[in-house]
Design an enzyme around this catalytic site. Structure first.
Site, short mmCIF file in Angstrom:
data_model
loop_
_atom_site.label_atom_id
_atom_site.label_comp_id
_atom_site.label_asym_id
_atom_site.label_seq_id
_atom_site.Cartn_x
_atom_site.Cartn_y
_atom_site.Cartn_z
N LYS A 1 0.85 -1.19 0.00
CA LYS A 1 0.00 0.00 0.00
C LYS A 1 0.89 1.25 0.00
O LYS A 1 1.58 1.52 0.97
CB LYS A 1 -0.92 0.06 1.21
CG LYS A 1 -1.94 1.19 1.02
CD LYS A 1 -2.54 1.74 2.27
CE LYS A 1 -1.77 2.83 2.92
NZ LYS A 1 -1.81 4.15 2.28
N GLY B 1 7.34 4.41 8.04
CA GLY B 1 6.47 5.55 8.30
C GLY B 1 6.73 6.11 9.68
O GLY B 1 7.84 5.96 10.22
N SER B 2 5.71 6.71 10.26
CA SER B 2 5.89 7.38 11.55
C SER B 2 5.94 6.37 12.69
O SER B 2 5.42 5.25 12.58
CB SER B 2 4.73 8.36 11.78
OG SER B 2 3.53 7.63 11.80
N THR B 3 6.56 6.80 13.78
CA THR B 3 6.68 5.92 14.94
C THR B 3 5.30 5.60 15.52
O THR B 3 5.04 4.47 15.95
CB THR B 3 7.61 6.57 15.99
OG1 THR B 3 8.90 6.71 15.37
CG2 THR B 3 7.75 5.71 17.24
N GLY C 1 3.74 3.05 13.40
CA GLY C 1 4.61 1.87 13.53
C GLY C 1 4.25 1.04 14.75
O GLY C 1 4.29 -0.20 14.71
N GLU D 1 10.64 0.59 9.84
CA GLU D 1 11.57 1.70 9.61
C GLU D 1 10.81 2.96 9.96
O GLU D 1 9.87 3.34 9.26
CB GLU D 1 12.00 1.76 8.13
CG GLU D 1 12.63 0.49 7.60
CD GLU D 1 14.07 0.33 8.02
OE1 GLU D 1 14.62 1.23 8.69
OE2 GLU D 1 14.65 -0.72 7.70
N CYS E 1 13.66 10.54 6.55
CA CYS E 1 13.59 9.97 7.91
C CYS E 1 14.90 10.12 8.64
O CYS E 1 14.92 10.35 9.85
CB CYS E 1 13.22 8.50 7.81
SG CYS E 1 14.21 7.65 6.59
N GLU F 1 10.36 15.04 15.77
CA GLU F 1 10.63 15.04 14.34
C GLU F 1 9.71 16.06 13.65
O GLU F 1 8.49 16.01 13.82
CB GLU F 1 10.34 13.64 13.78
CG GLU F 1 10.69 13.51 12.32
CD GLU F 1 10.44 12.10 11.81
OE1 GLU F 1 9.40 11.52 12.14
OE2 GLU F 1 11.31 11.59 11.09
P1 NAP Z 1 2.60 7.56 8.42
O1 NAP Z 1 1.50 8.47 8.69
O2 NAP Z 1 3.02 6.63 9.50
O3 NAP Z 1 2.19 6.75 7.11
C1 NAP Z 1 2.94 5.71 6.57
C2 NAP Z 1 2.03 4.80 5.81
O4 NAP Z 1 1.13 4.15 6.72
C3 NAP Z 1 1.15 5.49 4.79
O5 NAP Z 1 0.95 4.65 3.69
C4 NAP Z 1 -0.14 5.68 5.57
O6 NAP Z 1 -1.27 5.90 4.79
C5 NAP Z 1 -0.22 4.39 6.33
N1 NAP Z 1 -1.03 4.42 7.55
C6 NAP Z 1 -1.52 5.49 8.23
N2 NAP Z 1 -2.23 5.08 9.30
C7 NAP Z 1 -2.20 3.73 9.31
C8 NAP Z 1 -2.72 2.72 10.18
N3 NAP Z 1 -3.42 3.01 11.27
N4 NAP Z 1 -2.48 1.42 9.88
C9 NAP Z 1 -1.76 1.09 8.79
N5 NAP Z 1 -1.24 1.99 7.94
C10 NAP Z 1 -1.44 3.31 8.19
O7 NAP Z 1 3.91 8.29 8.01
P2 NAP Z 1 4.05 9.42 6.93
O8 NAP Z 1 3.63 10.69 7.57
O9 NAP Z 1 3.44 9.01 5.66
O10 NAP Z 1 5.63 9.41 6.68
C11 NAP Z 1 6.50 10.14 7.41
C12 NAP Z 1 7.16 9.31 8.50
O11 NAP Z 1 7.82 8.19 7.94
C13 NAP Z 1 8.20 10.06 9.24
O12 NAP Z 1 8.05 9.85 10.62
C14 NAP Z 1 9.50 9.46 8.76
O13 NAP Z 1 10.57 9.56 9.63
C15 NAP Z 1 9.12 8.07 8.48
N6 NAP Z 1 10.00 7.46 7.49
C16 NAP Z 1 10.93 6.54 7.94
C17 NAP Z 1 11.80 5.94 7.04
C18 NAP Z 1 12.81 4.94 7.50
O14 NAP Z 1 13.34 4.22 6.67
N7 NAP Z 1 13.09 4.83 8.77
C19 NAP Z 1 11.73 6.26 5.68
C20 NAP Z 1 10.78 7.19 5.27
C21 NAP Z 1 9.92 7.77 6.20
P3 NAP Z 1 -1.61 7.44 4.40
O15 NAP Z 1 -0.63 7.83 3.38
O16 NAP Z 1 -2.97 7.43 3.89
O17 NAP Z 1 -1.49 8.22 5.67
#
Ligand code: NAP
Ligand code: MG
Length: 498
Positions: free
Chosen positions: A203, A255-257, A260, A277, A311, A409
């Protein structure tokens, strides 16, 4: 002042060079490749794009640099996720029975096709996500191809990666990715899964689904067997439906912690393996014996390129006190030449913020930082476009460790500058965070590098460079930055069982 810093001279004012704090005016260099975008996209399930029914709901994917809707994308339902997981399950037996050599051939083919369609993918990535074309063209797309090439090489050599063991695929993998490196994250997740004989339901993020859907076209062109990779678009609810699906054998999430933690709970409930991650608040540490100009370039690429949507961004800068003023002066000067604007202009350094919501988050932190008593510096002038989501690269001085802007962050082009006196203090302050994704060390002394690298709690540590990636190098975090590794031989571990 240190030896390096004193030997570096600021640009002289003459007819041809810049005056201190000015920047050249480039003619616009717009990207000339035009990309076809359909009006509507279905999911990619069992080797086919789904066709909408009367009840199908769509959402728009927006170009954040002008707020125009690029196309409509299908909002995935639980039923869609069921179909995708069923397809991945049916495809599993045939896919894992293929020899590693044959699986590798598919991966090589996909890698080459990504290279052939590289320009189109780069343009689309910049349109859908707002990152400068220079980044998507030179970083995201080549690295995505590299991940398929690299893992193609492993497909028939898994027994060498795990000597004296018999590595078997885990099964059907649910993979959920964010919006900051949409194509690259898809490649990071899909390539190792396929190399190890697994099948996938992916997804992509709600704001950036288009390159993952192009990747589905590439799978089709490469005749990847139906159901081996399925792509379901949608928002967090679709992600949740996938994460909680009983048919999965593994979950992988970037994605976000906060999300996660939910994914980890969903995996724990069914006792399936999970790799995460997550976020970061990574330190960049500059010692007074460092080459300051080189370090400034590292800081710039660490936090301002890709709008700070990285990230492992170096979002906390620790400078040894004796060179603090020097570093700030040079940083301000360098930042004045950063170009903020059209992501499809090849001269652009800093593109658009990915979404309205992310811009609101960044602005909230800018307000908090000022209220907490830190001083914000926004060195670059000039206009940003009237439409779209923009944030000028900036940094805060007068930051205390207890400030929210030093702990949380922000995920934008915002840097928190702090100082330190001794290496011990640098280590203690750098580690004082719930995260531990990456760190940067800038020094002329190899012994200092190794000493610090051994004591910093971060998954990736760069010395005299920053934000360098390679498919052969494992990537991942300590503490709340996640667990498990992606890339390299270590990254294969998450996709095999014994
Ligand atoms: P996010 O809100 O956690 O979203 C990540 C993914 O999860 C998106 O596809 C999101 O869909 C989906 N999602 C949201 N709520 C969910 C739930 N309850 N259950 C399952 N999936 C769900 O993070 P983001 O704001 O898109 O990305 C930014 C974050 O990612 C930052 O914290 C960044 O540090 C982290 N990141 C980490 C790495 C790494 O390798 N460590 C790499 C890149 C990014 P939607 O798009 O519809 O919200
Ligand atoms: Mg978009």
């Amino acid at each position: 002042m240190n030896e390096h810093a004193s030997s570096q001279t600021e640009p002289k004012a003459d007819a041809r060079s810049l005056r201190f704090g000015e920047s050249w005016d480039y003619a616009p260099a717009p990207e000339s490749v035009k990309v076809e975008i359909a009006e509507k996209y279905g999911h990619y399930i069992n080797g086919k794009f789904t066709t909408p029914t009367k009840t199908t709901k769509f959402f728009g994917s927006i170009n954040p640099s002008n707020e125009k809707v690029l196309c409509k994308v299908t909002q995935g339902t639980k039923k869609d996720v069921d179909k995708a997981v069923d397809a991945a399950k049916s495809a599993l037996t045939g896919w894992k029975r293929l020899s590693g050599k044959e699986r590798g051939k598919y991966l090589y083919r996909i890698a080459r096709r990504i290279q052939e369609r590289a320009r189109e993918l780069a343009v689309l990535e910049s349109m859908d996500g707002g990152k400068p074309i220079r980044e998507s063209r030179d970083v995201d797309v080549p690295l995505a191809a590299q991940h398929f090439f690299y893992h193609a090489g492993w497909a028939d050599k898994l027994k060498y990666a795990f000597p004296n063991r018999d590595p078997q695929p885990v099964g059907v993998c649910g993979q959920i990715i964010p919006w900051n490196f949409p194509l690259l994250m898809a490649a990071w997740k899909i390539a190792p899964a396929l190399a190890c004989g697994n099948t996938v339901v992916l997804k992509p993020a709600e704001t950036t689904p288009l390159t993952a859907l192009r990747l589905a076209e590439i799978f089709d062109e490469c005749e990847l067997p139906a159901g081996v990779v399925n792509i379901v678009t949608g928002d967090g609810a679709t992600g949740q439906a996938l994460a909680e699906h009983k048919g999965l054998d593994k979950l992988a999430f970037t994605g976000s912690t906060s999300v996660g933690k939910k994914i980890a709970a969903a995996a724990a409930e069914r006792d399936i393996p999970c790799t995460l991650e997550l976020g970061g608040k990574s330190p960049n540490i500059i010692f007074d014996d460092a080459s300051i100009d080189q370090a400034i370039e590292g800081i710039i690429s660490g936090i301002y390129f890709n709008q700070g949507h990285v990230c492992c961004a170096g979002s906390r800068l620790f400078v040894q006190e004796s060179v603090l003023d020097e570093v700030i002066r040079r940083l301000e000067w360098r930042m004045k030449s950063l170009r903020v604007g059209d992501p499809l202009d090849k001269n652009t350094d800093v593109g658009a913020i990915n979404s309205k919501a992310q811009l609101a988050t960044i602005n909230r932190y800018l307000k908090i930082g000022s209220e907490e008593g830190a001083e914000v510096h926004v060195p670059g002038g000039g206009e940003v476009p009237a439409k779209g989501y923009w944030c000028r690269p900036c940094f805060f001085t007068g930051v205390q460790q207890s400030h929210q802007i030093a702990r949380e962050e922000i995920f934008g082009p915002v840097l928190a500058v702090m100082s330190f006196r001794t290496p011990e203090e640098a280590i203690q302050r750098a580690n004082n965070t719930p995260y531990g994704l990456s760190a940067g060390i800038w020094t002329d002394k190899g012994s200092k590098m190794f000493e610090l690298a051994g004591k910093l709690k971060a998954g990736v540590i760069w010395c005299n460079t920053f934000n360098r990636f390679d498919a052969a190098s494992p990537f991942g975090g300590y503490k709340e930055s996640g667990f498990g590794r992606e890339g390299g031989m270590q990254g294969l571990r998450g996709y095999v069982k014994f």
